[in-house]
Design a protein around this motif. Structure first.
Motif, short mmCIF file in Angstrom:
data_model
loop_
_atom_site.label_atom_id
_atom_site.label_comp_id
_atom_site.label_asym_id
_atom_site.label_seq_id
_atom_site.Cartn_x
_atom_site.Cartn_y
_atom_site.Cartn_z
N ASP A 57 30.30 46.87 59.44
CA ASP A 57 29.78 45.73 58.67
C ASP A 57 30.87 45.21 57.73
O ASP A 57 31.39 45.97 56.91
CB ASP A 57 28.56 46.14 57.84
CG ASP A 57 27.35 46.44 58.72
OD1 ASP A 57 27.33 45.94 59.86
OD2 ASP A 57 26.46 47.17 58.27
N ILE A 58 31.19 43.94 57.86
CA ILE A 58 32.21 43.31 57.01
C ILE A 58 31.53 42.29 56.11
O ILE A 58 30.82 41.41 56.59
CB ILE A 58 33.30 42.63 57.85
CG1 ILE A 58 33.97 43.66 58.78
CG2 ILE A 58 34.35 41.99 56.95
CD1 ILE A 58 34.99 43.06 59.72
N VAL A 59 31.72 42.44 54.81
CA VAL A 59 31.13 41.52 53.82
C VAL A 59 32.25 40.66 53.24
O VAL A 59 33.24 41.19 52.71
CB VAL A 59 30.42 42.29 52.70
CG1 VAL A 59 29.78 41.32 51.71
CG2 VAL A 59 29.36 43.22 53.28
N ASP A 60 32.11 39.36 53.34
CA ASP A 60 33.12 38.43 52.81
C ASP A 60 32.53 37.74 51.58
O ASP A 60 31.40 37.24 51.62
CB ASP A 60 33.49 37.40 53.87
CG ASP A 60 34.59 36.46 53.40
OD1 ASP A 60 35.56 36.95 52.78
OD2 ASP A 60 34.49 35.25 53.65
N TYR A 61 33.27 37.72 50.50
CA TYR A 61 32.82 37.07 49.27
C TYR A 61 34.04 36.66 48.46
O TYR A 61 35.14 37.20 48.66
CB TYR A 61 31.93 38.02 48.45
CG TYR A 61 32.60 39.32 48.09
CD1 TYR A 61 33.32 39.46 46.91
CD2 TYR A 61 32.53 40.41 48.95
CE1 TYR A 61 33.95 40.64 46.59
CE2 TYR A 61 33.17 41.60 48.64
CZ TYR A 61 33.87 41.71 47.46
OH TYR A 61 34.51 42.89 47.15
N PRO A 62 33.91 35.71 47.55
CA PRO A 62 35.06 35.28 46.75
C PRO A 62 35.61 36.43 45.90
O PRO A 62 34.84 37.15 45.26
CB PRO A 62 34.48 34.17 45.85
CG PRO A 62 33.27 33.69 46.58
CD PRO A 62 32.71 34.91 47.26
N GLY A 63 36.92 36.58 45.88
CA GLY A 63 37.55 37.62 45.07
C GLY A 63 37.25 37.45 43.59
O GLY A 63 37.26 38.42 42.83
N GLU A 64 36.97 36.20 43.18
CA GLU A 64 36.65 35.94 41.77
C GLU A 64 35.44 36.74 41.30
O GLU A 64 35.33 37.08 40.12
CB GLU A 64 36.38 34.44 41.56
CG GLU A 64 37.62 33.55 41.63
CD GLU A 64 37.94 33.11 43.05
OE1 GLU A 64 38.76 32.19 43.20
OE2 GLU A 64 37.39 33.69 44.01
N TRP A 65 34.52 37.03 42.21
CA TRP A 65 33.30 37.74 41.82
C TRP A 65 33.58 39.18 41.41
O TRP A 65 32.82 39.77 40.65
CB TRP A 65 32.28 37.71 42.96
CG TRP A 65 31.76 36.34 43.26
CD1 TRP A 65 32.15 35.16 42.67
CD2 TRP A 65 30.75 36.00 44.21
NE1 TRP A 65 31.46 34.11 43.21
CE2 TRP A 65 30.59 34.58 44.16
CE3 TRP A 65 29.98 36.72 45.10
CZ2 TRP A 65 29.68 33.91 44.97
CZ3 TRP A 65 29.08 36.05 45.91
CH2 TRP A 65 28.93 34.66 45.84
N LEU A 66 34.67 39.76 41.92
CA LEU A 66 35.02 41.12 41.54
C LEU A 66 35.32 41.23 40.05
O LEU A 66 35.13 42.28 39.44
CB LEU A 66 36.25 41.60 42.32
CG LEU A 66 36.03 42.27 43.67
CD1 LEU A 66 37.37 42.64 44.28
CD2 LEU A 66 35.15 43.49 43.56
N LEU A 67 35.80 40.13 39.47
CA LEU A 67 36.18 40.15 38.06
C LEU A 67 34.99 40.34 37.13
O LEU A 67 35.14 40.61 35.95
CB LEU A 67 36.90 38.85 37.69
CG LEU A 67 38.29 38.67 38.32
CD1 LEU A 67 38.76 37.24 38.16
CD2 LEU A 67 39.28 39.63 37.70
N ASP A 68 33.77 40.19 37.68
CA ASP A 68 32.58 40.39 36.86
C ASP A 68 32.26 41.86 36.65
O ASP A 68 31.51 42.20 35.72
CB ASP A 68 31.37 39.70 37.50
CG ASP A 68 31.40 38.20 37.34
OD1 ASP A 68 32.12 37.73 36.43
OD2 ASP A 68 30.74 37.50 38.11
N LEU A 69 32.77 42.73 37.50
CA LEU A 69 32.43 44.14 37.40
C LEU A 69 32.75 44.75 36.04
O LEU A 69 31.92 45.47 35.47
CB LEU A 69 33.13 44.93 38.52
CG LEU A 69 32.78 46.41 38.63
CD1 LEU A 69 31.29 46.61 38.86
CD2 LEU A 69 33.57 47.05 39.78
N PRO A 70 33.93 44.48 35.44
CA PRO A 70 34.22 45.05 34.12
C PRO A 70 33.25 44.62 33.03
O PRO A 70 33.12 45.30 32.00
CB PRO A 70 35.65 44.55 33.82
CG PRO A 70 36.25 44.27 35.15
CD PRO A 70 35.11 43.77 35.99
N LEU A 71 32.54 43.49 33.21
CA LEU A 71 31.60 43.02 32.19
C LEU A 71 30.46 44.01 31.97
O LEU A 71 29.87 44.04 30.88
CB LEU A 71 31.02 41.66 32.59
CG LEU A 71 32.00 40.50 32.78
CD1 LEU A 71 31.25 39.23 33.12
CD2 LEU A 71 32.86 40.29 31.55
#
Length: 390
Positions: A57-71
């Motif tokens: 299973d491959i999930v594609d999403y904008p890399g910008e969304w990863l930046l929310d994890l530290p929040l």
């Protein structure tokens, strides 16, 4: 069934068009499932069922969304302080001027009004978009959904908040400040957590892509921002039992690939330099993952190779070059884009014109379904990520 399918067929149509064009960048989430059938070498499995199937299973999403994890680990006040510090330095100090000037005129203890919230958040979003412009190419832009909201959140009131330069001491629950804080917490709970719980809970392999060459072209500030953004995200993952990603989502990564993209934009003899640079750039995150028992590797990749290796003679010496069709041109050119340093150059060494890694159009492909896409080291990446599954 509710998640859009990754349109591989549409991407191939664009790559095989006349003229060929690059597919549209990712602006939302999509998934695709691959079924790989293979013959097992295990003597016992051969007798029971010689043909096995591996589902990927491959999930594609904008890399910008990863930046929310530290929040998820930051209170509203801590996040505001972090952004305020970033905006004290160039180029953010200049780029954020309009937003910061307006913010100073707003009474944060006054009653919250939708029009004011909308205006402040729009000015902050405009600032983030300016940071993404090619001449600045900044990466550490939070929240990630402000510049890449996806179809589900475009225009949603949930995105109408922003960090603050100063935190008021006295305020009531109906104040502008209190409403901003509520929306920040709601964003973390209903957007960030929801996204990771829905799509990250079953991951066991992870790929971190880094466009190092784009940072080389832009300058030292762009490079530092990209390095800090990637390391910040990876620090949040912390693959051990106490890590955020494990605590919230039960994610157990056992293999991680650090990939430097656009390997076809450098000469073949520079690929090892590109890999070494990325490894040195992310050394702390790489070491932390290894310490936690995660098997990791660093590769320079090109999913679609759009240049060819060439040679020229300069001052009587043979020199490696690359040849391809420039993104803004209609005739192929050959050039030496520059050497990739193994170690990070000192700030004063990032002089204008030192690097010139040009963007290229995709190659014309006559029989993609028969011979596949031309690539660089994609087979190495697949062997590392999936080889043990066979």
């Amino acid at each position: 069934m509710h998640i859009p399918t990754f349109r591989y067929d549409r991407a191939i149509e664009q790559l095989c068009g006349d003229p060929p064009t690059w597919p549209e960048p990712t602006n939302g989430i999509s998934e695709v499932r691959l079924a790989i059938r293979y013959l097992s070498n295990n003597p016992l499995l051969k007798r029971m069922s010689p043909i096995k199937t591996l589902y990927v299973d491959i999930v594609d999403y904008p890399g910008e969304w990863l930046l929310d994890l530290p929040l998820l680990e930051l209170s509203y006040e801590e996040w505001s302080e972090q952004i305020a510090r970033l905006c004290e330095m160039e180029p953010r100090a200049t780029l954020s001027q309009e937003w910061r000037t307006f913010l100073e005129t707003v009474d944060l203890t006054s009653e919250a009004e939708d029009s004011t919230l909308r205006q402040i958040s729009q000015l902050y979003t405009d600032f983030l978009y300016r940071c993404k412009e090619p001449q600045y190419n900044l990466s550490l832009l939070q929240p990630g959904r402000f510049t890449m909201p996806g179809e589900d959140l475009k225009g949603a009131p949930l995105l109408e908040f922003c960090p603050l330069l100063k935190i008021p001491e006295d305020y009531n629950d109906n104040s502008l400040y209190a409403e901003m804080k509520r929306r920040y917490e709601s964003y973390k709970e209903h957007v960030v957590k929801k996204f990771y719980q829905a799509h990250f809970s079953s991951f066991d392999r992870q790929i971190i892509f880094a466009d190092v060459l784009r940072a080389f072209n832009t300058g030292y500030a762009s490079f530092v921002d990209m390095r800090d953004a990637i390391n910040m995200v990876l620090k949040s993952f912390h693959y051990g039992k106490s890590g955020l990603i494990n605590k919230f989502f039960g994610l157990k990564i056992d293999k991680m690939l650090f990939a430097a993209t656009k390997a076809d934009h450098v000469t073949p003899d520079q690929l090892s330099h590109l890999e070494s640079f990325l490894q040195n750039m992310l050394a702390t995150s790489h070491n932390n993952a290894t310490f936690e028992g995660v098997s990791s590797e660093t590769l320079a990749l090109a999913a679609v190779k759009c240049t060819q290796a060439a040679h020229t003679t300069f001052q009587g010496k043979k020199m490696s070059c690359i040849k391809g069709m420039p993104i803004e041109g209609d005739k192929p050119i050959a050039l030496f884009p520059g050497e990739v340093p193994i170690e990070v150059p000192m700030p004063e060494e990032w002089v204008e014109g030192r690097f010139h890694f040009m963007a290229f159009k995709p190659p014309r492909l006559a029989n993609v379904h028969g011979s596949g896409l031309p690539h660089i080291r994609l087979d190495h990446a697949l062997e590392f990520l999936l080889g043990d599954k066979f």
